[in-house]
Design an enzyme around this catalytic site. Structure first.
Site, short mmCIF file in Angstrom:
data_model
loop_
_atom_site.label_atom_id
_atom_site.label_comp_id
_atom_site.label_asym_id
_atom_site.label_seq_id
_atom_site.Cartn_x
_atom_site.Cartn_y
_atom_site.Cartn_z
N GLY A 30 0.58 -1.20 0.17
CA GLY A 30 -0.28 -0.32 -0.03
C GLY A 30 0.91 0.75 -0.16
CG ASN A 82 2.40 3.45 -5.95
OD1 ASN A 82 1.90 4.46 -6.52
ND2 ASN A 82 2.71 2.09 -6.22
CE LYS A 110 -13.27 -10.79 -10.90
NZ LYS A 110 -11.79 -11.00 -11.42
CG HIS A 153 1.85 -3.22 -15.22
ND1 HIS A 153 1.17 -4.12 -14.64
CD2 HIS A 153 2.62 -3.35 -15.78
CE1 HIS A 153 2.28 -5.08 -14.35
NE2 HIS A 153 2.62 -4.54 -15.78
C1 GRF Z 1 2.92 -1.12 -7.75
O1 GRF Z 1 4.16 -0.93 -8.14
C2 GRF Z 1 1.93 -0.51 -8.67
O2 GRF Z 1 2.51 -0.41 -9.90
C3 GRF Z 1 1.33 -2.35 -8.94
O3 GRF Z 1 1.80 -2.49 -7.72
C4 GRF Z 1 2.44 -2.55 -7.11
C5 GRF Z 1 1.65 -1.74 -5.51
O4 GRF Z 1 2.74 -0.96 -4.70
N1 GRF Z 1 0.40 -2.58 -9.41
P1 GRF Z 1 2.37 -0.29 -3.40
O5 GRF Z 1 1.63 -2.00 -3.07
O6 GRF Z 1 1.57 0.53 -3.85
O7 GRF Z 1 3.37 -0.13 -2.42
#
Ligand code: GRF
Length: 188
Positions: A12, A14, A66, A110
């Site tokens: 988490g 990000n 789902k 991504h």
């Molecule tokens: C990020 O590198 C994002 O690009 C990918 O998953 C990762 C998540 O990292 N989708 P975090 O959980 O935000 O550290």
């Protein structure tokens, strides 16, 4: 204020970065209604608590299908009047139930220069490829895995001596700038 939900499954960072940007006034006019996670023990939950963000845990394995799982998630999103979904390390494909309800309103980040290295361990894929650069991509989400329309990308070098962790950290440093900028531009 645009109401957004953030979906995460792991560390988490990000999500944490987006919250920091909101709290410091850099990212404006965005209200995060809640963190949605499919992993009851993920570290993103602790981060949400630190930011006083509500956490919703929905575990797909406790549902018959789902569709049932996503219907419950959708009901909660509607209750919170969520307009946009921001995926930040959410490790599941979004199914038709959520896609139809939030068409064109789901963003993902991504860790590769899409269309290269879709799916799991994009960092490892790039590292093993012999490429000299990689990066991160923000894109709209469609029914495929990392296939939606690309919004913006940032590049960084790959060094021959890079470990997986070093490259991952270099990409994440890009993401912490890229994602808030795109969110501000697109969602506002
Ligand atoms: C990020 O590198 C994002 O690009 C990918 O998953 C990762 C998540 O990292 N989708 P975090 O959980 O935000 O550290």
């Amino acid at each position: 204020m645009k109401k957004v939900a953030i979906f995460a499954s792991g560390s988490g960072t990000n999500f944490d970065n987006i919250m920091n940007r909101i709290e410091s006034g850099v990212l404006t006019n965005i209200e995060v209604t809640a963190l949605y996670t499919d992993q009851p023990h993920a570290s993103c939950i602790q981060l949400a608590k630190r930011h006083h963000v509500t956490v919703h845990v929905y575990e797909p394995k406790t549902y018959a299908s789902k569709t049932d799982y996503e219907q419950d998630v959708l009901n909660q999103l509607k209750t919170e009047n969520v307009e946009w979904i921001i995926l930040a390390g959410y490790m599941r494909l979004i199914g038709p139930t959520l896609l139809q309800a939030y068409e064109g309103k789901i963003l993902n980040i991504h860790p590769s220069l899409l269309p290269k290295y879709k799916g799991k361990d994009a960092v490892g894929q790039a590292l093993n490829s012999g490429d000299t650069e990689t990066g991160s991509t923000v894109h709209y989400v469609d029914e495929g895995m990392d296939t939606g329309q690309i919004i913006e990308q940032r590049h960084c070098p790959i060094y021959r001596e890079d470990t997986h962790e070093q490259l991952e950290n270099r990409i994440k440093a890009l993401e912490y700038e890229l994602y808030p900028e795109v969110i501000q531009k697109i969602i506002q």
